[in-house]
Design a protein around this motif. Structure first.
Motif, mmCIF file in Angstrom:
data_model
loop_
_atom_site.group_PDB
_atom_site.id
_atom_site.type_symbol
_atom_site.label_atom_id
_atom_site.label_comp_id
_atom_site.label_asym_id
_atom_site.label_seq_id
_atom_site.Cartn_x
_atom_site.Cartn_y
_atom_site.Cartn_z
ATOM 1 N N PRO A 6 7.176 8.395 8.495
ATOM 2 C CA PRO A 6 8.150 8.779 7.426
ATOM 3 C C PRO A 6 7.586 8.817 5.969
ATOM 4 O O PRO A 6 6.511 7.971 5.827
ATOM 5 N N HIS A 7 8.005 9.652 5.208
ATOM 6 C CA HIS A 7 7.394 9.960 4.186
ATOM 7 C C HIS A 7 8.505 10.315 2.948
ATOM 8 O O HIS A 7 9.769 10.996 3.257
ATOM 9 N N THR A 8 7.890 10.407 1.821
ATOM 10 C CA THR A 8 9.108 10.926 0.814
ATOM 11 C C THR A 8 8.183 12.044 -0.091
ATOM 12 O O THR A 8 6.901 11.866 -0.377
ATOM 13 N N GLU B 166 4.202 2.566 2.296
ATOM 14 C CA GLU B 166 5.090 3.846 1.872
ATOM 15 C C GLU B 166 4.060 5.101 1.869
ATOM 16 O O GLU B 166 2.951 4.759 1.403
ATOM 17 N N VAL B 167 4.362 6.144 2.436
ATOM 18 C CA VAL B 167 3.537 7.240 2.344
ATOM 19 C C VAL B 167 4.416 8.386 1.462
ATOM 20 O O VAL B 167 5.810 8.642 1.624
ATOM 21 N N LEU C 43 0.788 -1.304 0.050
ATOM 22 C CA LEU C 43 0.048 -0.079 0.017
ATOM 23 C C LEU C 43 0.799 1.396 -0.049
ATOM 24 O O LEU C 43 1.897 1.545 0.837
ATOM 25 N N VAL C 44 0.539 2.119 -0.908
ATOM 26 C CA VAL C 44 1.158 3.587 -1.001
ATOM 27 C C VAL C 44 0.111 4.371 -0.782
ATOM 28 O O VAL C 44 -1.141 4.480 -1.553
ATOM 29 N N PHE C 45 0.245 5.594 -0.288
ATOM 30 C CA PHE C 45 -0.603 6.643 0.061
ATOM 31 C C PHE C 45 0.082 7.869 -0.443
ATOM 32 O O PHE C 45 1.287 8.261 0.159
ATOM 33 N N THR C 46 -0.632 8.691 -1.130
ATOM 34 C CA THR C 46 -0.175 10.154 -1.574
ATOM 35 C C THR C 46 -0.852 11.211 -0.649
ATOM 36 O O THR C 46 -2.403 11.302 -0.812
ATOM 37 N N LEU D 46 8.014 8.073 -8.536
ATOM 38 C CA LEU D 46 7.020 7.036 -8.006
ATOM 39 C C LEU D 46 7.606 5.700 -8.354
ATOM 40 O O LEU D 46 7.315 4.837 -7.462
ATOM 41 N N GLN D 47 8.155 5.525 -9.602
ATOM 42 C CA GLN D 47 8.617 4.242 -9.755
ATOM 43 C C GLN D 47 9.669 3.736 -8.913
ATOM 44 O O GLN D 47 9.557 2.578 -8.351
ATOM 45 N N LYS D 48 10.486 4.651 -8.093
ATOM 46 C CA LYS D 48 11.397 4.325 -7.080
ATOM 47 C C LYS D 48 10.788 3.747 -5.788
ATOM 48 O O LYS D 48 11.070 3.224 -5.182
ATOM 49 N N ILE D 49 9.437 4.449 -5.643
ATOM 50 C CA ILE D 49 8.817 3.912 -4.485
ATOM 51 C C ILE D 49 8.265 2.732 -4.502
ATOM 52 O O ILE D 49 8.274 2.014 -3.797
ATOM 53 N N TYR D 50 7.600 2.438 -5.784
ATOM 54 C CA TYR D 50 7.146 1.145 -5.988
ATOM 55 C C TYR D 50 7.952 0.142 -6.051
ATOM 56 O O TYR D 50 7.605 -1.063 -5.407
ATOM 57 N N GLU D 51 9.354 0.377 -6.456
ATOM 58 C CA GLU D 51 10.178 -0.706 -6.329
ATOM 59 C C GLU D 51 10.700 -0.958 -5.028
ATOM 60 O O GLU D 51 10.927 -2.161 -4.474
ATOM 61 N N ARG D 52 10.745 0.080 -4.169
ATOM 62 C CA ARG D 52 11.245 0.038 -2.937
ATOM 63 C C ARG D 52 10.127 -0.970 -1.951
ATOM 64 O O ARG D 52 10.556 -1.687 -1.034
#
Length: 359
Positions: free
Chosen positions: A137-139, A122-123, A99-102, A341-347
Protein backbone atom coordinates in the motif's frame (compact mmCIF):
# COMPACT_ATOMS: atom_id res chain seq x y z
CA UNK A 1 26.26 23.05 7.83
CA UNK A 2 23.73 24.58 10.20
CA UNK A 3 23.94 22.21 13.15
CA UNK A 4 20.72 21.57 15.06
CA UNK A 5 19.97 19.36 18.04
CA UNK A 6 18.09 16.12 17.43
CA UNK A 7 16.08 16.74 20.59
CA UNK A 8 14.31 19.53 18.65
CA UNK A 9 13.68 17.47 15.47
CA UNK A 10 10.70 15.28 14.55
CA UNK A 11 11.70 14.17 11.02
CA UNK A 12 15.12 13.07 9.74
CA UNK A 13 15.84 13.26 6.00
CA UNK A 14 18.99 11.15 5.42
CA UNK A 15 21.08 11.76 2.32
CA UNK A 16 23.79 9.10 2.04
CA UNK A 17 24.88 9.82 -1.53
CA UNK A 18 27.41 12.61 -1.90
CA UNK A 19 27.00 13.14 -5.66
CA UNK A 20 24.19 15.46 -6.68
CA UNK A 21 21.12 13.60 -7.91
CA UNK A 22 17.41 14.13 -8.30
CA UNK A 23 16.87 12.82 -4.78
CA UNK A 24 19.39 15.28 -3.40
CA UNK A 25 17.73 18.13 -5.31
CA UNK A 26 14.38 17.15 -3.81
CA UNK A 27 15.78 17.29 -0.27
CA UNK A 28 17.48 20.64 -0.91
CA UNK A 29 14.25 22.23 -2.12
CA UNK A 30 11.79 20.54 0.22
CA UNK A 31 13.38 20.72 3.68
CA UNK A 32 13.37 24.55 3.98
CA UNK A 33 9.69 24.65 3.01
CA UNK A 34 8.84 21.87 5.48
CA UNK A 35 10.49 23.83 8.26
CA UNK A 36 8.71 27.03 7.30
CA UNK A 37 5.51 25.03 7.82
CA UNK A 38 6.71 23.98 11.28
CA UNK A 39 7.52 20.33 10.53
CA UNK A 40 10.92 20.29 12.36
CA UNK A 41 12.91 18.42 9.68
CA UNK A 42 16.71 18.01 9.64
CA UNK A 43 19.08 16.37 7.18
CA UNK A 44 21.78 13.79 7.86
CA UNK A 45 24.69 13.00 5.56
CA UNK A 46 27.06 14.62 3.04
CA UNK A 47 26.65 16.63 -0.14
CA UNK A 48 24.06 19.16 1.05
CA UNK A 49 24.18 22.97 1.21
CA UNK A 50 25.37 24.74 4.34
CA UNK A 51 22.03 26.44 4.92
CA UNK A 52 20.08 23.23 5.56
CA UNK A 53 19.48 22.17 9.18
CA UNK A 54 21.75 19.21 9.83
CA UNK A 55 22.19 16.69 12.63
CA UNK A 56 25.30 14.65 13.40
CA UNK A 57 25.54 10.87 13.34
CA UNK A 58 26.71 10.89 16.94
CA UNK A 59 23.38 12.45 17.96
CA UNK A 60 21.34 9.46 16.78
CA UNK A 61 21.40 7.96 20.28
CA UNK A 62 18.52 10.35 21.01
CA UNK A 63 16.31 8.14 18.85
CA UNK A 64 15.82 6.04 21.98
CA UNK A 65 14.00 9.08 23.35
CA UNK A 66 10.67 10.44 22.25
CA UNK A 67 10.37 13.24 19.73
CA UNK A 68 9.51 16.75 20.93
CA UNK A 69 5.86 16.68 21.88
CA UNK A 70 5.96 12.91 22.37
CA UNK A 71 5.85 9.87 20.12
CA UNK A 72 8.43 8.47 17.68
CA UNK A 73 10.52 10.41 15.20
CA UNK A 74 10.21 9.78 11.46
CA UNK A 75 13.12 8.50 9.36
CA UNK A 76 12.26 9.51 5.77
CA UNK A 77 14.41 7.45 3.40
CA UNK A 78 14.59 7.81 -0.36
CA UNK A 79 17.23 5.18 -1.23
CA UNK A 80 18.05 1.56 -0.29
CA UNK A 81 21.13 2.61 1.65
CA UNK A 82 18.92 4.87 3.78
CA UNK A 83 16.16 2.33 4.39
CA UNK A 84 18.55 -0.29 5.77
CA UNK A 85 19.93 1.72 8.74
CA UNK A 86 16.38 2.82 9.54
CA UNK A 87 15.31 -0.82 9.81
CA UNK A 88 18.35 -1.58 11.99
CA UNK A 89 17.61 1.30 14.35
CA UNK A 90 13.92 0.43 14.68
CA UNK A 91 14.04 -3.38 14.78
CA UNK A 92 17.45 -4.22 16.25
CA UNK A 93 18.25 -1.24 18.45
CA UNK A 94 14.57 -0.72 19.31
CA UNK A 95 14.81 3.02 18.85
CA UNK A 96 11.66 5.14 18.81
CA UNK A 97 11.52 5.71 15.07
CA UNK A 98 9.02 5.13 12.26
CA UNK A 99 10.12 4.58 8.68
CA UNK A 100 8.83 6.35 5.56
CA UNK A 101 10.16 5.59 2.09
CA UNK A 102 9.62 7.62 -1.08
CA UNK A 103 9.91 5.65 -4.32
CA UNK A 104 10.46 7.34 -7.68
CA UNK A 105 11.64 4.25 -9.59
CA UNK A 106 9.99 3.54 -12.94
CA UNK A 107 10.90 -0.14 -13.04
CA UNK A 108 10.36 -3.43 -11.25
CA UNK A 109 12.27 -3.39 -8.00
CA UNK A 110 14.90 -5.98 -7.20
CA UNK A 111 14.08 -8.66 -4.65
CA UNK A 112 16.36 -6.94 -2.14
CA UNK A 113 14.64 -3.58 -2.61
CA UNK A 114 11.19 -5.17 -2.30
CA UNK A 115 12.21 -6.72 1.01
CA UNK A 116 13.37 -3.36 2.31
CA UNK A 117 10.22 -1.58 1.14
CA UNK A 118 8.06 -4.22 2.81
CA UNK A 119 9.57 -3.20 6.17
CA UNK A 120 8.54 0.46 5.84
CA UNK A 121 5.76 1.87 7.99
CA UNK A 122 4.55 4.10 5.15
CA UNK A 123 5.45 4.25 1.46
CA UNK A 124 5.09 7.21 -0.89
CA UNK A 125 5.21 7.03 -4.69
CA UNK A 126 6.14 10.17 -6.61
CA UNK A 127 3.74 9.35 -9.46
CA UNK A 128 1.02 6.90 -10.41
CA UNK A 129 3.51 5.24 -12.73
CA UNK A 130 6.12 4.69 -10.02
CA UNK A 131 3.35 3.46 -7.71
CA UNK A 132 2.41 0.80 -10.27
CA UNK A 133 5.72 -0.95 -9.53
CA UNK A 134 5.10 -1.17 -5.78
CA UNK A 135 3.68 -4.28 -4.12
CA UNK A 136 2.66 -2.59 -0.87
CA UNK A 137 0.00 0.00 0.00
CA UNK A 138 1.24 3.48 -0.83
CA UNK A 139 0.25 7.12 -1.27
CA UNK A 140 1.01 9.08 -4.44
CA UNK A 141 2.53 12.49 -3.69
CA UNK A 142 4.04 14.16 -6.72
CA UNK A 143 7.01 16.47 -6.32
CA UNK A 144 6.56 20.20 -6.50
CA UNK A 145 8.95 23.09 -6.98
CA UNK A 146 9.39 26.40 -5.23
CA UNK A 147 7.37 28.72 -7.46
CA UNK A 148 8.98 31.75 -5.83
CA UNK A 149 12.50 30.61 -6.69
CA UNK A 150 11.47 29.43 -10.17
CA UNK A 151 9.53 32.46 -11.36
CA UNK A 152 8.73 34.15 -14.70
CA UNK A 153 11.12 36.68 -16.27
CA UNK A 154 11.34 39.93 -14.31
CA UNK A 155 14.32 41.86 -15.68
CA UNK A 156 16.62 42.30 -18.65
CA UNK A 157 18.87 39.62 -17.16
CA UNK A 158 16.10 37.13 -17.89
CA UNK A 159 16.30 37.61 -21.68
CA UNK A 160 18.32 36.11 -24.50
CA UNK A 161 19.97 39.51 -24.97
CA UNK A 162 21.65 39.12 -21.57
CA UNK A 163 23.42 35.97 -22.76
CA UNK A 164 25.14 37.50 -25.78
CA UNK A 165 23.91 34.59 -27.89
CA UNK A 166 22.43 35.12 -31.35
CA UNK A 167 18.74 34.97 -32.24
CA UNK A 168 15.42 35.95 -30.69
CA UNK A 169 14.51 32.75 -28.86
CA UNK A 170 16.33 30.14 -26.78
CA UNK A 171 15.58 26.41 -26.59
CA UNK A 172 17.38 24.51 -23.86
CA UNK A 173 18.14 21.09 -22.45
CA UNK A 174 19.49 20.85 -18.88
CA UNK A 175 20.81 17.92 -16.86
CA UNK A 176 23.71 15.49 -16.86
CA UNK A 177 25.07 14.99 -20.36
CA UNK A 178 24.67 11.27 -21.07
CA UNK A 179 22.77 8.74 -23.16
CA UNK A 180 20.16 8.11 -20.46
CA UNK A 181 19.21 11.77 -20.46
CA UNK A 182 18.77 11.82 -24.23
CA UNK A 183 21.19 14.69 -24.79
CA UNK A 184 22.13 13.16 -28.14
CA UNK A 185 18.48 13.19 -29.25
CA UNK A 186 18.27 16.90 -28.47
CA UNK A 187 21.51 17.64 -30.33
CA UNK A 188 20.40 15.63 -33.36
CA UNK A 189 17.10 17.52 -33.44
CA UNK A 190 18.88 20.86 -33.21
CA UNK A 191 21.32 20.00 -35.99
CA UNK A 192 18.36 19.07 -38.21
CA UNK A 193 16.14 22.04 -37.33
CA UNK A 194 18.17 25.14 -36.57
CA UNK A 195 19.34 25.83 -40.16
CA UNK A 196 15.67 26.40 -41.02
CA UNK A 197 14.92 28.51 -37.94
CA UNK A 198 17.50 31.32 -37.72
CA UNK A 199 15.68 33.07 -34.85
CA UNK A 200 16.43 30.19 -32.48
CA UNK A 201 19.57 29.24 -30.53
CA UNK A 202 20.04 26.10 -28.41
CA UNK A 203 21.80 25.80 -25.06
CA UNK A 204 22.82 22.69 -23.14
CA UNK A 205 23.78 22.78 -19.47
CA UNK A 206 24.90 19.97 -17.20
CA UNK A 207 27.77 17.97 -15.80
CA UNK A 208 29.90 15.74 -17.98
CA UNK A 209 31.34 13.01 -15.78
CA UNK A 210 34.56 11.24 -16.87
CA UNK A 211 32.75 8.10 -18.00
CA UNK A 212 30.55 10.17 -20.34
CA UNK A 213 33.23 12.48 -21.73
CA UNK A 214 33.55 10.61 -25.02
CA UNK A 215 29.75 10.80 -25.43
CA UNK A 216 29.84 14.59 -24.94
CA UNK A 217 32.90 14.99 -27.20
CA UNK A 218 31.08 13.16 -30.00
CA UNK A 219 28.11 15.53 -29.69
CA UNK A 220 30.38 18.58 -29.85
CA UNK A 221 32.16 17.14 -32.90
CA UNK A 222 28.82 16.60 -34.65
CA UNK A 223 27.82 20.20 -33.89
CA UNK A 224 31.14 21.52 -35.26
CA UNK A 225 30.78 19.39 -38.39
CA UNK A 226 27.34 20.90 -38.98
CA UNK A 227 28.75 24.41 -38.63
CA UNK A 228 26.46 25.18 -35.69
CA UNK A 229 28.91 25.68 -32.82
CA UNK A 230 27.65 29.25 -32.29
CA UNK A 231 23.99 28.20 -32.22
CA UNK A 232 24.18 24.97 -30.19
CA UNK A 233 26.14 25.99 -27.13
CA UNK A 234 27.37 23.84 -24.23
CA UNK A 235 27.26 25.95 -21.07
CA UNK A 236 28.77 23.31 -18.80
CA UNK A 237 27.64 23.37 -15.19
CA UNK A 238 26.34 26.80 -14.22
CA UNK A 239 26.26 28.12 -10.67
CA UNK A 240 22.60 29.08 -10.90
CA UNK A 241 20.37 27.46 -13.50
CA UNK A 242 17.24 29.44 -12.59
CA UNK A 243 17.92 32.50 -14.80
CA UNK A 244 18.52 30.19 -17.75
CA UNK A 245 15.03 28.73 -17.44
CA UNK A 246 13.64 32.26 -17.57
CA UNK A 247 15.66 33.07 -20.67
CA UNK A 248 14.23 30.10 -22.57
CA UNK A 249 11.14 30.10 -24.72
CA UNK A 250 11.18 26.31 -24.93
CA UNK A 251 12.64 23.65 -22.64
CA UNK A 252 13.24 20.08 -23.86
CA UNK A 253 13.49 17.05 -21.55
CA UNK A 254 14.42 14.14 -23.87
CA UNK A 255 15.26 11.49 -21.23
CA UNK A 256 15.20 7.84 -22.21
CA UNK A 257 14.87 6.86 -18.56
CA UNK A 258 14.04 8.95 -15.51
CA UNK A 259 13.07 8.52 -11.89
CA UNK A 260 10.73 11.46 -11.50
CA UNK A 261 12.32 14.40 -13.32
CA UNK A 262 11.99 17.90 -11.89
CA UNK A 263 13.27 19.95 -14.80
CA UNK A 264 9.96 20.31 -16.73
CA UNK A 265 8.32 21.56 -13.52
CA UNK A 266 11.13 24.06 -13.02
CA UNK A 267 10.73 25.21 -16.62
CA UNK A 268 6.95 25.59 -16.45
CA UNK A 269 7.26 27.44 -13.15
CA UNK A 270 9.60 29.83 -14.98
CA UNK A 271 6.87 30.42 -17.62
CA UNK A 272 8.58 28.26 -20.24
CA UNK A 273 6.83 25.79 -22.53
CA UNK A 274 8.13 22.22 -22.63
CA UNK A 275 8.63 19.27 -24.93
CA UNK A 276 9.32 16.05 -23.02
CA UNK A 277 9.60 12.33 -23.45
CA UNK A 278 7.20 10.15 -21.46
CA UNK A 279 9.99 8.99 -19.13
CA UNK A 280 9.59 9.37 -15.39
CA UNK A 281 6.52 11.35 -14.37
CA UNK A 282 6.71 13.77 -17.32
CA UNK A 283 3.41 12.66 -18.86
CA UNK A 284 1.66 13.23 -15.52
CA UNK A 285 2.93 16.79 -15.13
CA UNK A 286 2.47 18.22 -18.66
CA UNK A 287 -0.88 19.34 -20.08
CA UNK A 288 -0.50 18.17 -23.67
CA UNK A 289 -1.33 20.90 -26.16
CA UNK A 290 -1.57 23.53 -23.39
CA UNK A 291 1.75 23.63 -21.54
CA UNK A 292 3.80 21.28 -23.69
CA UNK A 293 4.08 18.15 -25.80
CA UNK A 294 4.93 14.60 -24.66
CA UNK A 295 6.48 12.01 -27.00
CA UNK A 296 7.63 8.42 -26.56
CA UNK A 297 10.97 8.09 -24.79
CA UNK A 298 13.81 7.37 -27.21
CA UNK A 299 11.82 8.33 -30.31
CA UNK A 300 14.12 10.87 -31.96
CA UNK A 301 11.82 11.52 -34.92
CA UNK A 302 8.83 12.29 -32.68
CA UNK A 303 10.97 14.53 -30.51
CA UNK A 304 12.28 16.45 -33.52
CA UNK A 305 8.77 16.93 -34.93
CA UNK A 306 7.41 18.16 -31.59
CA UNK A 307 10.25 20.67 -31.27
CA UNK A 308 9.76 21.76 -34.89
CA UNK A 309 6.13 22.55 -34.17
CA UNK A 310 7.19 24.84 -31.33
CA UNK A 311 9.94 26.58 -33.32
CA UNK A 312 7.43 27.29 -36.08
CA UNK A 313 4.97 28.87 -33.63
CA UNK A 314 6.91 31.03 -31.17
CA UNK A 315 3.89 33.16 -30.24
CA UNK A 316 1.87 30.07 -29.30
CA UNK A 317 4.91 28.64 -27.51
CA UNK A 318 5.04 31.75 -25.35
CA UNK A 319 1.33 31.31 -24.59
CA UNK A 320 2.00 27.71 -23.54
CA UNK A 321 4.62 29.05 -21.15
CA UNK A 322 2.07 31.35 -19.52
CA UNK A 323 -0.37 28.46 -19.16
CA UNK A 324 2.43 26.35 -17.70
CA UNK A 325 3.01 28.91 -14.95
CA UNK A 326 -0.68 28.84 -14.00
CA UNK A 327 -0.64 25.04 -14.09
CA UNK A 328 2.29 25.02 -11.67
CA UNK A 329 0.65 27.42 -9.23
CA UNK A 330 -2.51 25.33 -9.21
CA UNK A 331 -0.99 21.87 -9.01
CA UNK A 332 2.74 21.67 -8.27
CA UNK A 333 3.69 24.18 -5.61
CA UNK A 334 6.27 22.78 -3.21
CA UNK A 335 4.11 23.73 -0.24
CA UNK A 336 1.51 21.24 -1.44
CA UNK A 337 4.03 18.42 -1.41
CA UNK A 338 5.22 19.43 2.07
CA UNK A 339 1.67 19.49 3.45
CA UNK A 340 0.87 16.10 1.95
CA UNK A 341 4.00 14.63 3.55
CA UNK A 342 3.02 16.13 6.89
CA UNK A 343 -0.17 14.03 6.78
CA UNK A 344 1.97 10.94 6.21
CA UNK A 345 4.24 11.84 9.15
CA UNK A 346 1.26 12.40 11.44
CA UNK A 347 -0.35 9.12 10.43
CA UNK A 348 2.80 7.04 10.79
CA UNK A 349 3.58 8.53 14.20
CA UNK A 350 0.22 7.28 15.47
CA UNK A 351 0.67 3.72 14.21
CA UNK A 352 1.39 0.94 16.64
CA UNK A 353 3.29 -2.28 16.05
CA UNK A 354 5.47 -3.45 13.16
CA UNK A 355 4.38 -2.98 9.51
CA UNK A 356 4.35 -6.76 9.02
CA UNK A 357 1.70 -7.00 11.73
CA UNK A 358 -0.49 -4.40 10.06
CA UNK A 359 -0.54 -5.92 6.55
Amino acid sequence: MTQVELKDIRVIAPNFKKRLSGVTSTIIQLVPVQNRLGQKVATLGPGLPENLPHIRFRDLWRLWQQAPGGGPRVWHARRNLEMLPGIFMRDVLRMKVKLVFTSAAQRKHSGYTRKLIAQMDEVVATSARSGSFLEVPHTVIMHGVDTELFHPPKSNDDTIEATGLPGKYLVGCFGRVRHQKGTDLFVQAMIALLPSYPDWTAVISGRVTPEHKSFADKLKADIDAAGLSKRIVFLGEVDDIKPWYRRLTLYVAPSRNEGFGLTPLEAMSSQTAVVTSDAGAYAEMVLAGETGTVVAAGDGDALRNAIKNRLENPAETLEWGETGRSHMLNNFELQGEARALQKIYERVAQQGGHPNDRR
